[in-house]
Design an enzyme around this catalytic site. Structure first.
Site, PDB file in Angstrom:
ATOM      1  N   ASN A 171       0.817  -1.207   0.000  1.00  0.00           N
ATOM      2  CA  ASN A 171       0.000   0.000   0.000  1.00  0.00           C
ATOM      3  C   ASN A 171       0.862   1.273   0.000  1.00  0.00           C
ATOM      4  O   ASN A 171       1.435   1.633  -0.995  1.00  0.00           O
ATOM      5  CB  ASN A 171      -0.940  -0.060   1.211  1.00  0.00           C
ATOM      6  CG  ASN A 171      -1.958   1.055   1.236  1.00  0.00           C
ATOM      7  OD1 ASN A 171      -2.224   1.665   0.222  1.00  0.00           O
ATOM      8  ND2 ASN A 171      -2.523   1.309   2.377  1.00  0.00           N
ATOM      9  N   CYS A 172       0.994   1.946   1.127  1.00  0.00           N
ATOM     10  CA  CYS A 172       1.686   3.236   1.215  1.00  0.00           C
ATOM     11  C   CYS A 172       3.050   3.088   1.880  1.00  0.00           C
ATOM     12  O   CYS A 172       3.330   2.082   2.529  1.00  0.00           O
ATOM     13  CB  CYS A 172       0.849   4.223   2.023  1.00  0.00           C
ATOM     14  SG  CYS A 172      -0.718   4.663   1.257  1.00  0.00           S
ATOM     15  N   MET A 389       1.555   8.596   5.833  1.00  0.00           N
ATOM     16  CA  MET A 389       1.725   8.042   4.496  1.00  0.00           C
ATOM     17  C   MET A 389       0.694   8.678   3.559  1.00  0.00           C
ATOM     18  O   MET A 389      -0.173   9.438   4.007  1.00  0.00           O
ATOM     19  CB  MET A 389       1.612   6.522   4.549  1.00  0.00           C
ATOM     20  CG  MET A 389       2.827   5.891   5.201  1.00  0.00           C
ATOM     21  SD  MET A 389       2.769   4.101   5.382  1.00  0.00           S
ATOM     22  CE  MET A 389       1.840   3.932   6.891  1.00  0.00           C
ATOM     23  N   CYS A 391      -1.940   7.758   2.201  1.00  0.00           N
ATOM     24  CA  CYS A 391      -3.343   7.502   2.500  1.00  0.00           C
ATOM     25  C   CYS A 391      -3.745   8.071   3.856  1.00  0.00           C
ATOM     26  O   CYS A 391      -4.826   7.785   4.372  1.00  0.00           O
ATOM     27  CB  CYS A 391      -3.613   6.001   2.481  1.00  0.00           C
ATOM     28  SG  CYS A 391      -2.466   5.073   3.539  1.00  0.00           S
ATOM     29  N   SER A 393      -2.522   7.283   6.660  1.00  0.00           N
ATOM     30  CA  SER A 393      -2.296   6.352   7.757  1.00  0.00           C
ATOM     31  C   SER A 393      -0.942   6.675   8.394  1.00  0.00           C
ATOM     32  O   SER A 393      -0.079   7.300   7.778  1.00  0.00           O
ATOM     33  CB  SER A 393      -2.326   4.901   7.262  1.00  0.00           C
ATOM     34  OG  SER A 393      -1.323   4.677   6.303  1.00  0.00           O
ATOM     35  N   ASN A 412       3.049   0.189   4.661  1.00  0.00           N
ATOM     36  CA  ASN A 412       1.799  -0.424   5.094  1.00  0.00           C
ATOM     37  C   ASN A 412       1.472  -1.597   4.173  1.00  0.00           C
ATOM     38  O   ASN A 412       1.495  -1.461   2.952  1.00  0.00           O
ATOM     39  CB  ASN A 412       0.654   0.596   5.057  1.00  0.00           C
ATOM     40  CG  ASN A 412      -0.663   0.014   5.516  1.00  0.00           C
ATOM     41  OD1 ASN A 412      -1.472  -0.426   4.705  1.00  0.00           O
ATOM     42  ND2 ASN A 412      -0.895   0.011   6.813  1.00  0.00           N
ATOM     43  N   TYR A 546      -7.055   2.305  12.037  1.00  0.00           N
ATOM     44  CA  TYR A 546      -6.887   3.373  11.048  1.00  0.00           C
ATOM     45  C   TYR A 546      -8.236   3.989  10.694  1.00  0.00           C
ATOM     46  O   TYR A 546      -9.136   3.274  10.254  1.00  0.00           O
ATOM     47  CB  TYR A 546      -6.196   2.760   9.824  1.00  0.00           C
ATOM     48  CG  TYR A 546      -6.207   3.538   8.541  1.00  0.00           C
ATOM     49  CD1 TYR A 546      -5.853   4.880   8.491  1.00  0.00           C
ATOM     50  CD2 TYR A 546      -6.536   2.906   7.345  1.00  0.00           C
ATOM     51  CE1 TYR A 546      -5.837   5.567   7.294  1.00  0.00           C
ATOM     52  CE2 TYR A 546      -6.517   3.574   6.132  1.00  0.00           C
ATOM     53  CZ  TYR A 546      -6.156   4.912   6.124  1.00  0.00           C
ATOM     54  OH  TYR A 546      -6.143   5.587   4.925  1.00  0.00           O
ATOM     55  N   GLU A 551     -13.829   8.323   1.039  1.00  0.00           N
ATOM     56  CA  GLU A 551     -15.170   8.870   0.842  1.00  0.00           C
ATOM     57  C   GLU A 551     -16.062   7.913   0.063  1.00  0.00           C
ATOM     58  O   GLU A 551     -17.226   7.715   0.411  1.00  0.00           O
ATOM     59  CB  GLU A 551     -15.086  10.217   0.109  1.00  0.00           C
ATOM     60  CG  GLU A 551     -16.427  10.905   0.029  1.00  0.00           C
ATOM     61  CD  GLU A 551     -16.453  11.953  -1.060  1.00  0.00           C
ATOM     62  OE1 GLU A 551     -17.503  12.580  -1.226  1.00  0.00           O
ATOM     63  OE2 GLU A 551     -15.440  12.129  -1.742  1.00  0.00           O
ATOM     64  N   GLY A 686     -20.791  16.799   3.129  1.00  0.00           N
ATOM     65  CA  GLY A 686     -19.943  17.807   3.727  1.00  0.00           C
ATOM     66  C   GLY A 686     -18.490  17.669   3.327  1.00  0.00           C
ATOM     67  O   GLY A 686     -17.642  18.370   3.827  1.00  0.00           O
TER      68      GLY A 686
END
Length: 708
Positions: A171-172, A389, A391, A393, A412, A546, A551, A686
């Site tokens: 991932n990141c 990172m 994302c 995290s 990650n 996490y 969204e 929002g």
């Protein structure tokens, strides 16, 4: 009655389908083993008399098998099971054809909306998406256990980035840019030695970012403090050259002035290189690198002066923006900026307050940077301050064999998120049932996360030399396995969560901002945190909690739950779930009260989380932004600013962009209708982040979003 199909679709109940399925099996048995028409009708009647509003198709099939056994049709039941198995095999045949053809024809709307940083009209992006669709298909059919695939489809959990699961990539990460610049690196088989100047260091940095981004699926973060050394090298080089050439012709003051002029030019060009290359480079997955620049001025930094200059230039250039194809300055999506607030720059009379004032000015126009409080981060992370990172995290503190904390060069392994509102909906206020079901679903989440871990286990460094051999993460030997970096907390693996607000609303009838709701919500948060700690102890793998900043997942979970459970006030009726622990956007709460309230939840989400503050008319409200920055420093680890206002880049109008009679966004001040030249606040949940629009959006999609 509604039937929930395996792919999550909801269809009308059709008794004829049951009859046909049993008849198919009937044809393969003889004599008394056949079910009569009356017996088939009886089975159908038994199912209908359950009077359920909704049923899973698999539950109906289970009931049919059970009823056939009850009436003594054992051979028929066996044939029905075989029929059912054969149907499952057909379903598991290749399912990518239509989605891939739809992508090529630009008809696959789900993919078109998935990532606003990707333009699905481009051949390079389509190539990545085609590979992703094949990967997702293989993952669902062959690689993941069926119960995890089913849990993902039913919205019990979300297995993030399934379109990359077929490859052993992660991932990141936090790129170890210091090691790569100081000790050199290798790209495409070519040695890149330590740079001798700031300009070259900036160029190499962006090339590293692009190479790293092409070999993983998440974001990358770079701490710019490591560039200060190279700005000093440029200064020393310019000073030496000028002194050697003009020491007998010019005064020391004049030589210093010319040196500073050259240095400022190199500084501007170097930062411009970073900003423009990141936005014009395309990684092999068809998008600009998902990179974050960390702006942290450390008190004991030997290159503090140079790094202050770099941070200032980065903020100035971000405030100015980048020209789009029409020549209009717009806000680039990348690099994301994260600015650290510390004692010397927290707007309390510190030496570097001028940098924070510039950061606030930049936030007012360009939404970036986000802000981290060094004071609050140190309280949670054993005195350390480090970059999130890509994302958002965060890593857990980890020490090397010499007892030194290390963050850069870590990563990650992947994320799985749990749908908390669904647990609450099924429990329906029964706490005993809630905790039992939560435990069951957390075990499925753990199993899914272990799939992520096992997918990386046994991977050799050759899979991505830039990561594992040439310094971005490590300096392993060719053919060496990466396994030691997957254990002991060196890398993290994240349990995400969605919808604390909705979960609390269902279970307690009130928001988590109310005392009773807050107590329950914190109890759940602590339980999740303790679970990840328990898993870490059991496995020696760095599990972390996490706050998922996804969204699209907020919409997915809410949509699936509305289809399953119908409309529930303040829960599924909104069309979205609130992200992580956030206060629902419709609640009337002061911005500072919101940050103070959410800080208690954020410090439990040690694997990462971010809160936001809404400030109306930000460009005209700098004093309010500065007050908020001071408050962030004293109260919460990680926060960002959003605005309640739209913004037109064509004329600078800072107010609501309207919808005209042709169903288009239009600036009421100058009449601009080009959405690439405006930021429009999304009206639903929002979310007030970057411009939602990008090239390739269809009229139909626009209309749907316009009416949110």
């Amino acid at each position: 009655m509604k039937i929930i199909k395996r792919d999550g679709r909801v269809v009308d109940y059709d008794r004829q389908k049951i009859s046909i399925a049993i008849q198919k099996a009937n044809e393969e048995v003889k004599g008394r083993e056949k079910a009569t028409k009356e017996e088939i009708k009886g089975i159908i009647q038994d199912i209908e008399e359950l009077n359920k509003k909704r049923m899973l198709v698999e539950d109906i099939q289970d009931l049919i098998e059970q009823k056939l056994m009850e009436i003594g049709k054992y051979e028929l039941a066996k044939r029905y099971i075989v029929y059912r198995y054969n149907r499952a095999l057909i379903r598991k045949s290749n399912t990518t054809d239509e989605s891939i053809l739809g992508l090529i024809r630009n008809e696959n709307k789900e993919l078109a909306e998935e990532n606003s940083n990707k333009n699905t009209m481009l051949a390079s992006t389509q190539r990545d998406y085609i590979a992703g669709e094949v990967s997702r298909d293989l993952t669902n059919r062959l690689l993941l256990p069926e119960k995890i695939v089913k849990a993902h489809q039913e919205g019990i959990l979300h297995f993030h980035d399934a379109d990359y699961f077929v490859q052993p990539i992660f991932n990141c990460c936090l790129i170890n840019i210091a090691d790569m610049l100081d000790n050199g690196t290798v790209m495409n088989g070519k040695l890149m030695e330590s740079p001798k100047s700031f300009q070259v260091a900036c160029t190499i940095t962006t090339q590293i970012i692009a190479a790293v981004a092409s070999n993983q699926y998440g974001g990358q973060s770079v701490d710019l403090k490591h560039l200060g050394k190279y700005l000093r090298r440029s200064y020393d080089k310019f000073k030496k050259e000028l002194t050697n050439e003009y020491k007998d012709k010019l005064s020391e003051e004049m030589i210093e002035e010319i040196t500073q002029t050259r240095l400022r030019t190199e500084l501007r060009q170097g930062v411009q290189t970073i900003q423009y290359q990141i936005n014009t480079l395309m990684t092999t997955n068809g998008q600009a690198p998902f990179v974050t620049l960390f702006l942290h001025l450390e008190e004991d930094d030997p290159y503090k002066k140079e790094n202050a200059m770099i941070i200032e230039e980065v903020l100035k250039q971000r405030y100015k923006g980048i020209k789009n194809e029409e020549g209009v300055y717009v806000t680039p999506a990348f690099p994301k900026l994260v600015y650290v607030l510390d004692e010397h720059n927290c707007l309390k009379g510190g030496e570097y307050d001028y940098l924070t004032k510039l950061a606030v000015k930049c936030s007012s126009k360009r939404m970036y940077p986000d802000y981290i409080s060094a004071k609050k981060m140190k309280e949670i992370y054993e005195g350390n301050v480090f970059s999130p990172m890509g994302c958002r995290s965060l890593l857990s503190p980890w020490k090397d064999e010499d007892g030194n904390y290390k963050f850069e060069g870590r990563f990650n392994q992947g994320v799985v998120s749990i749908n908390l509102p669904q647990v609450a909906i099924i429990a329906d206020g029964d706490e005993e049932k809630f905790w039992k079901l939560l435990d069951e679903r957390l075990e499925i989440c753990k199993e899914a996360l272990m799939c992520r871990h096992y997918a990386l286990l046994g991977t050799t460094s050759d899979i991505s030399p830039i990561h594992w051999q040439y310094g971005a993460i490590a300096r392993l030997k060719k053919g060496e396995k990466i396994d030691k970096l997957l254990f002991g907390g060196y890398s993290t693996i994240s349990l995400g969560y969605i919808g604390i607000y909705e979960m609390t609303k269902v279970m307690k009838g009130v928001s988590h901002t109310e005392p009773e709701g807050r107590e329950f919500a914190l109890k759940v948060m602590n339980y999740l945190k303790d679970k990840t700690a328990q898993w870490k102890k059991e496995t020696n793998i760095g599990f972390a909690l996490y706050g998922t900043p996804a969204e699209s997942l907020c919409y997915k979970f809410a949509r699936l739950d509305k289809e399953k459970f119908g409309t529930i006030k303040d829960v599924t009726d909104k069309g979205y779930y609130t992200n992580s622990y956030h206060v629902d956007v419709r609640e009337k709460i002061d911005a500072f009260d919101k940050l103070e309230f959410e800080s208690e939840f954020q410090k439990l989400s040690t694997g990462g989380a971010i809160s936001y503050v809404e400030i109306p008319n930000m460009q005209k409200n700098l004093p309010a932004l500065e007050t908020a920055v001071k408050f962030i420093y004293d109260n919460i680890t990680y926060a960002e600013f959003n605005t309640k206002s739209d913004f037109c880049h064509e004329c600078g109008f800072d107010g609501e962009i309207v919808i005209n009679d042709n169903n288009e966004w239009e600036c009421p001040n100058c009449g601009n209708k080009d959405h690439s030249k405006m930021n429009v606040v999304r009206r639903t949940c929002g979310y007030l982040g970057e411009n939602f629009w990008n090239a390739g959006k269809t009229k139909e999609i626009k209309q749907r979003v316009l009416h949110m």
